[in-house]
Design an enzyme around this catalytic site. Structure first.
Site, PDB file in Angstrom:
ATOM      1  N   ASN A  90       0.803  -1.223   0.000  1.00 47.99           N
ATOM      2  CA  ASN A  90       0.000   0.000   0.000  1.00 47.99           C
ATOM      3  C   ASN A  90       0.838   1.276   0.000  1.00 47.99           C
ATOM      4  O   ASN A  90       0.315   2.341  -0.344  1.00 47.99           O
ATOM      5  CB  ASN A  90      -0.912  -0.066   1.239  1.00 47.99           C
ATOM      6  N   TYR A 157       2.264  10.097 -10.985  1.00 48.40           N
ATOM      7  CA  TYR A 157       1.406   9.396 -10.021  1.00 48.40           C
ATOM      8  C   TYR A 157       0.381   8.531 -10.763  1.00 48.40           C
ATOM      9  O   TYR A 157       0.252   7.332 -10.493  1.00 48.40           O
ATOM     10  CB  TYR A 157       0.700  10.429  -9.134  1.00 48.40           C
ATOM     11  N   LYS A 161       0.303   4.387 -10.807  1.00 49.10           N
ATOM     12  CA  LYS A 161      -0.841   3.715 -10.182  1.00 49.10           C
ATOM     13  C   LYS A 161      -1.639   2.907 -11.197  1.00 49.10           C
ATOM     14  O   LYS A 161      -2.186   1.846 -10.879  1.00 49.10           O
ATOM     15  CB  LYS A 161      -1.732   4.755  -9.497  1.00 49.10           C
ATOM     16  N   THR A 192      -6.380  11.447   4.756  1.00 48.12           N
ATOM     17  CA  THR A 192      -5.095  10.993   5.310  1.00 48.12           C
ATOM     18  C   THR A 192      -4.095  12.150   5.184  1.00 48.12           C
ATOM     19  O   THR A 192      -4.389  13.150   4.527  1.00 48.12           O
ATOM     20  CB  THR A 192      -4.547   9.808   4.484  1.00 48.12           C
TER      21      THR A 192
HETATM   22  N1  LIG Z   1      -5.491   9.513   0.469  1.00 46.52           N
HETATM   23  C1  LIG Z   1      -6.065   9.413  -0.717  1.00 46.52           C
HETATM   24  O1  LIG Z   1      -6.949  10.221  -1.074  1.00 46.52           O
HETATM   25  C2  LIG Z   1      -5.690   8.285  -1.647  1.00 46.52           C
HETATM   26  C3  LIG Z   1      -6.510   8.066  -2.757  1.00 46.52           C
HETATM   27  C4  LIG Z   1      -6.202   7.027  -3.619  1.00 46.52           C
HETATM   28  C5  LIG Z   1      -5.087   6.246  -3.382  1.00 46.52           C
HETATM   29  N2  LIG Z   1      -4.287   6.503  -2.306  1.00 46.52           N
HETATM   30  C6  LIG Z   1      -3.132   5.630  -2.113  1.00 46.52           C
HETATM   31  O2  LIG Z   1      -3.279   4.996  -0.859  1.00 46.52           O
HETATM   32  C7  LIG Z   1      -1.982   4.633  -0.356  1.00 46.52           C
HETATM   33  C8  LIG Z   1      -1.881   5.108   1.080  1.00 46.52           C
HETATM   34  O3  LIG Z   1      -1.970   6.523   1.055  1.00 46.52           O
HETATM   35  P1  LIG Z   1      -2.417   7.422   2.290  1.00 46.52           P
HETATM   36  O4  LIG Z   1      -3.409   8.375   1.765  1.00 46.52           O
HETATM   37  O5  LIG Z   1      -2.687   6.570   3.454  1.00 46.52           O
HETATM   38  O6  LIG Z   1      -1.056   8.243   2.417  1.00 46.52           O
HETATM   39  P2  LIG Z   1      -0.126   8.655   3.629  1.00 46.52           P
HETATM   40  O7  LIG Z   1      -0.949   8.960   4.803  1.00 46.52           O
HETATM   41  O8  LIG Z   1       0.801   9.670   3.061  1.00 46.52           O
HETATM   42  O9  LIG Z   1       0.670   7.307   3.876  1.00 46.52           O
HETATM   43  C9  LIG Z   1       1.605   6.836   2.946  1.00 46.52           C
HETATM   44  C10 LIG Z   1       2.327   5.675   3.574  1.00 46.52           C
HETATM   45  O10 LIG Z   1       3.286   5.162   2.639  1.00 46.52           O
HETATM   46  C11 LIG Z   1       4.549   5.094   3.288  1.00 46.52           C
HETATM   47  N3  LIG Z   1       5.619   5.300   2.310  1.00 46.52           N
HETATM   48  C12 LIG Z   1       5.704   6.289   1.388  1.00 46.52           C
HETATM   49  N4  LIG Z   1       6.845   6.163   0.683  1.00 46.52           N
HETATM   50  C13 LIG Z   1       7.488   5.068   1.181  1.00 46.52           C
HETATM   51  C14 LIG Z   1       8.704   4.427   0.886  1.00 46.52           C
HETATM   52  N5  LIG Z   1       9.524   4.873  -0.105  1.00 46.52           N
HETATM   53  N6  LIG Z   1       9.064   3.331   1.593  1.00 46.52           N
HETATM   54  C15 LIG Z   1       8.264   2.865   2.575  1.00 46.52           C
HETATM   55  N7  LIG Z   1       7.088   3.421   2.893  1.00 46.52           N
HETATM   56  C16 LIG Z   1       6.708   4.515   2.217  1.00 46.52           C
HETATM   57  C17 LIG Z   1       4.505   6.198   4.346  1.00 46.52           C
HETATM   58  O11 LIG Z   1       5.353   5.907   5.410  1.00 46.52           O
HETATM   59  P3  LIG Z   1       6.775   6.612   5.718  1.00 46.52           P
HETATM   60  O12 LIG Z   1       6.645   8.049   5.344  1.00 46.52           O
HETATM   61  O13 LIG Z   1       6.934   6.367   7.191  1.00 46.52           O
HETATM   62  O14 LIG Z   1       7.746   5.863   4.890  1.00 46.52           O
HETATM   63  C18 LIG Z   1       3.062   6.077   4.819  1.00 46.52           C
HETATM   64  O15 LIG Z   1       2.962   5.048   5.770  1.00 46.52           O
HETATM   65  C19 LIG Z   1      -0.974   5.280  -1.298  1.00 46.52           C
HETATM   66  O16 LIG Z   1      -0.470   4.303  -2.170  1.00 46.52           O
HETATM   67  C20 LIG Z   1      -1.782   6.308  -2.034  1.00 46.52           C
HETATM   68  O17 LIG Z   1      -1.261   6.590  -3.307  1.00 46.52           O
HETATM   69  C21 LIG Z   1      -4.571   7.499  -1.426  1.00 46.52           C
END
Ligand SMILES: NC(=O)c1ccc[n+]([C@@H]2O[C@H](COP(=O)([O-])OP(=O)(O)OC[C@H]3O[C@@H](n4cnc5c(N)ncnc54)[C@H](OP(=O)(O)O)[C@@H]3O)[C@@H](O)[C@H]2O)c1
Length: 254
Positions: A90, A157, A161, A192
């Site tokens: 994720n 992005y 994805k 988030t």
């Molecule tokens: N929020 C939205 O609206 C949304 C919508 C569609 C899809 N998504 C997708 O959902 C997923 C989770 O997103 P979120 O919204 O929960 O974002 P978030 O709160 O920014 O969390 C992202 C997570 O990914 C980890 N991460 C990022 N880069 C990394 C790396 N190089 N190595 C290891 N860990 C890494 C971060 O941890 P560290 O910083 O501690 O490494 C954090 O735990 C993502 O793939 C995002 O693209 C989000």
């Protein structure tokens, strides 16, 4: 009854947002979880929280761009908990945003490495371990961006994805015979840190909220419930799908 009783799961991106909520739900549903992200302190806090709620978690900090880290997470699942049944790959980043004519090659490559290559590396090491015990469930977090919606300035992005959907289909076809299911979840906007970084004004939040039929964004826990479905035997005949959990964004034009 707990839906993941006896299962062992890896959750990446567990230090925040959707991954954190999912790791907690998996543990509450009986899974032993290996939690992953770069920020060790956040992982340690989450592991303690899970333990205080009666669950079991092990953590290892690292960067999902690294194949050694992908291997180490599987090794930790096996050494601590004896097997691997579920992998929620994720972790993700928005990467370099803005007009594509100005995006650097390094920025493009970094987004692909974190969002897409990481998924390949994870699956590469997770699937053989799952197959040893008759199968498992691999889940990737894609997004509605680049699937049912396009926004200017999101080329790296969106492309990274969307690539996850092709990877999902190829792996599902390749490893279905070994009982390994592979699915992608496509969230709409979720409240988030990533969402708040990108939408830091009331106008921007109102715009994004309005894109959804439900006229709100999701809570991370709502995504976690959908991931739980794909992880559990409730979805035992579901593989190769790109599953929208988008509050109706894909069917909304008003
Ligand atoms: N929020 C939205 O609206 C949304 C919508 C569609 C899809 N998504 C997708 O959902 C997923 C989770 O997103 P979120 O919204 O929960 O974002 P978030 O709160 O920014 O969390 C992202 C997570 O990914 C980890 N991460 C990022 N880069 C990394 C790396 N190089 N190595 C290891 N860990 C890494 C971060 O941890 P560290 O910083 O501690 O490494 C954090 O735990 C993502 O793939 C995002 O693209 C989000």
């Amino acid at each position: 009854m707990q839906r993941l009783s006896g299962k062992v799961a890896i959750v990446t991106g567990a230090s925040a947002g959707i991954g954190r909520a999912t790791a907690k739900l998996f543990a509450a549903e009986g899974a032993k979880v290996v939690i992953a992200a770069r920020r060790e302190a956040e992982l340690e806090t989450l592991a303690a929280e899970i333990a205080s709620e009666g669950g079991e978690a092990a953590f290892l900090a690292g960067d999902v761009q690294s194949e050694d880290y992908a291997k180490a997470l599987v090794a930790l699942a096996v050494s601590r908990f004896g097997r691997l049944d579920i992998a929620y790959n994720n972790a993700g980043t928005l990467g370099e945003m803005g007009p594509t004519s100005g995006v650097s090659e390094a920025g493009w490559s970094a987004a692909l490495a974190t969002n897409l290559t990481s998924a390949f590396l994870g699956a590469k090491h997770q699937i053989p371990e799952m197959a040893k015990h008759g199968g498992g469930s691999v889940i990737f977090t894609s997004t509605f961006v680049g699937y049912s919606f396009a926004f200017p300035g999101t080329a790296a992005y969106a492309a990274s994805k969307a690539g996850l959907i092709g990877l999902t289909q190829a792996l599902a076809a390749e490893y279905g015979p070994q009982g390994v299911r592979v699915n992608a979840i496509l969230p709409g906007a979720v409240d988030t840190p990533m969402y708040r970084d990108m939408n830091d004004t009331a106008e921007s939040q109102a715009f994004v909220t309005g894109l959804h039929a439900l006229k709100r964004v999701a809570r991370p826990e709502e995504l976690a419930r959908s991931v739980l479905y794909l992880a559990s035997d409730d979805s035992s005949f579901v593989t190769g799908t790109a599953s929208l959990v988008d509050g109706g964004a894909s069917i909304t034009r008003t």
